[in-house]
Write a protein that holds these residues in place. Structure first.
Motif, mmCIF file in Angstrom:
data_model
loop_
_atom_site.group_PDB
_atom_site.id
_atom_site.type_symbol
_atom_site.label_atom_id
_atom_site.label_comp_id
_atom_site.label_asym_id
_atom_site.label_seq_id
_atom_site.Cartn_x
_atom_site.Cartn_y
_atom_site.Cartn_z
ATOM 1 N N HIS A 9 6.806 17.916 19.769
ATOM 2 C CA HIS A 9 7.820 18.078 20.811
ATOM 3 C C HIS A 9 9.219 18.273 20.220
ATOM 4 C CE1 HIS A 9 5.834 17.617 24.721
ATOM 5 N NE2 HIS A 9 4.908 16.970 24.033
ATOM 6 N N LEU A 54 8.735 18.790 31.661
ATOM 7 C CA LEU A 54 9.244 20.071 31.164
ATOM 8 C C LEU A 54 9.221 21.136 32.253
ATOM 9 C CD1 LEU A 54 7.845 20.723 27.552
ATOM 10 C CD2 LEU A 54 10.223 20.861 28.287
ATOM 11 N N SER A 79 17.469 13.509 33.184
ATOM 12 C CA SER A 79 16.765 14.292 32.171
ATOM 13 C C SER A 79 15.509 13.527 31.762
ATOM 14 C CB SER A 79 17.669 14.537 30.950
ATOM 15 O OG SER A 79 16.989 15.279 29.964
ATOM 16 N N ILE A 90 8.431 22.345 20.342
ATOM 17 C CA ILE A 90 8.961 22.548 21.693
ATOM 18 C C ILE A 90 10.475 22.670 21.638
ATOM 19 C CG2 ILE A 90 9.192 21.579 24.009
ATOM 20 C CD1 ILE A 90 6.401 22.538 23.433
ATOM 21 N N ASP A 91 11.142 21.723 20.971
ATOM 22 C CA ASP A 91 12.585 21.771 20.690
ATOM 23 C C ASP A 91 13.405 22.123 21.939
ATOM 24 O OD1 ASP A 91 15.003 21.760 19.319
ATOM 25 O OD2 ASP A 91 14.716 23.757 18.449
ATOM 26 N N LYS A 92 13.299 21.259 22.977
ATOM 27 C CA LYS A 92 13.965 21.546 24.243
ATOM 28 C C LYS A 92 15.018 20.505 24.619
ATOM 29 C CE LYS A 92 11.653 25.246 25.664
ATOM 30 N NZ LYS A 92 12.295 26.551 25.932
ATOM 31 N N TYR A 96 12.465 14.459 30.819
ATOM 32 C CA TYR A 96 11.767 14.885 29.601
ATOM 33 C C TYR A 96 12.428 14.301 28.364
ATOM 34 C CZ TYR A 96 10.135 17.755 25.750
ATOM 35 O OH TYR A 96 9.619 18.167 24.542
ATOM 36 N N LYS A 97 13.734 14.435 28.258
ATOM 37 C CA LYS A 97 14.451 13.924 27.087
ATOM 38 C C LYS A 97 14.315 12.413 26.981
ATOM 39 C CE LYS A 97 18.998 14.036 24.825
ATOM 40 N NZ LYS A 97 20.388 14.577 24.919
#
Length: 245
Positions: free
Chosen positions: A230, A191, A140, A234-236, A142-143
């Motif tokens: 973010h 993302l 992951s 964005i909250d992903k 992005y995270k």
């Protein structure tokens, strides 16, 4: 003449005393299918004379007013690129001679969208202070980038232009992100599930001095604005945004 493979985008402002070394490190590359696009923010020093003094048709300079937003300069250079891959390079940084050759080989070894590498951190005399490791081993990306910080140096980044075109992706010109737009760009690529590959070998030199924006108070306010964007907009990454914050 062989097709251009790498378009090297170099934003600059009043770096006439530094950009010569930067361009020399490009000309010395063992892989020669490149063009260099210097995007000059109407410098008041001798930057234009230094760049034109090389007399190399592969090096061109364009002038824009970026209003203090370096992303405008980077995006201008990318929009003018003829190469298949975009290389980002700051005008006070350098590459070792085989950087492009190594990156080219890596780009051909798999279905990659982004190739990055480690860098040497150097002082104003270009004395190596330490090695800056690049890369994140995670499923992951992005995270991990968001919560653990950016470990990808801007001058190490090479991106497949076809990926940028497919996703209509440019570097954010939000003034609140100025100075951390490269961090946002890495997260935006992640993302969109860009396939990153990281080279542990240091292939360049990152100059640190008292004028680095990353040492300023403004940098931290812009970094906070980026993180808030973010995490809350964005909250992903899952979970509760306030807790993530």
């Amino acid at each position: 003449m062989e097709d251009i493979f790498f378009s090297i985008v170099i934003p600059t402002y009043n770096h006439g005393h530094l950009i010569s070394k930067c361009l020399e490190s490009i000309i010395a590359q063992t892989f020669q299918r490149w063009e260099a696009i210097v995007v000059n923010n109407f410098s008041s020093d001798n930057t234009i004379e230094v760049v034109n003094g090389f007399g190399d048709p592969r090096i061109r300079i364009v002038n824009i007013h970026n209003d203090g937003v370096i992303a405008k300069s980077r995006n201008k250079g990318i929009s003018l690129a003829n190469g298949k891959w975009i290389c980002l390079l700051d005008s006070d940084d350098l590459w070792i001679q085989n950087k492009l050759e190594v990156v080219y080989s890596k780009s051909q070894s798999g279905d990659f969208d982004v190739v990055c590498h480690s860098m040497f951190l150097v002082n104003e005399e270009y004395k190596v202070l330490r090695q800056m490791e690049c890369g994140v081993k995670t499923k992951s990306l992005y995270k991990t980038l968001l919560l653990d910080g950016n470990r990808i140096q801007n001058s190490s980044v090479c991106v497949n232009k076809a990926f940028l075109d497919e996703h209509h992706l440019t570097i954010s010109e939000n003034p609140d992100f100025s100075g951390v737009e490269d961090y946002d760009f890495m997260m935006q690529l992640a993302l969109r599930n860009a396939n990153f590959t990281f080279i542990s070998e240091p292939l360049g030199y990152y100059l640190v001095n008292g004028n680095n924006f990353s040492m300023s108070n403004k940098f931290f306010s812009h970094l906070e604005a980026l993180m808030r964007y973010h995490i809350f907009t964005i909250d992903k990454i899952g979970g509760v945004p306030k807790k993530n914050w």
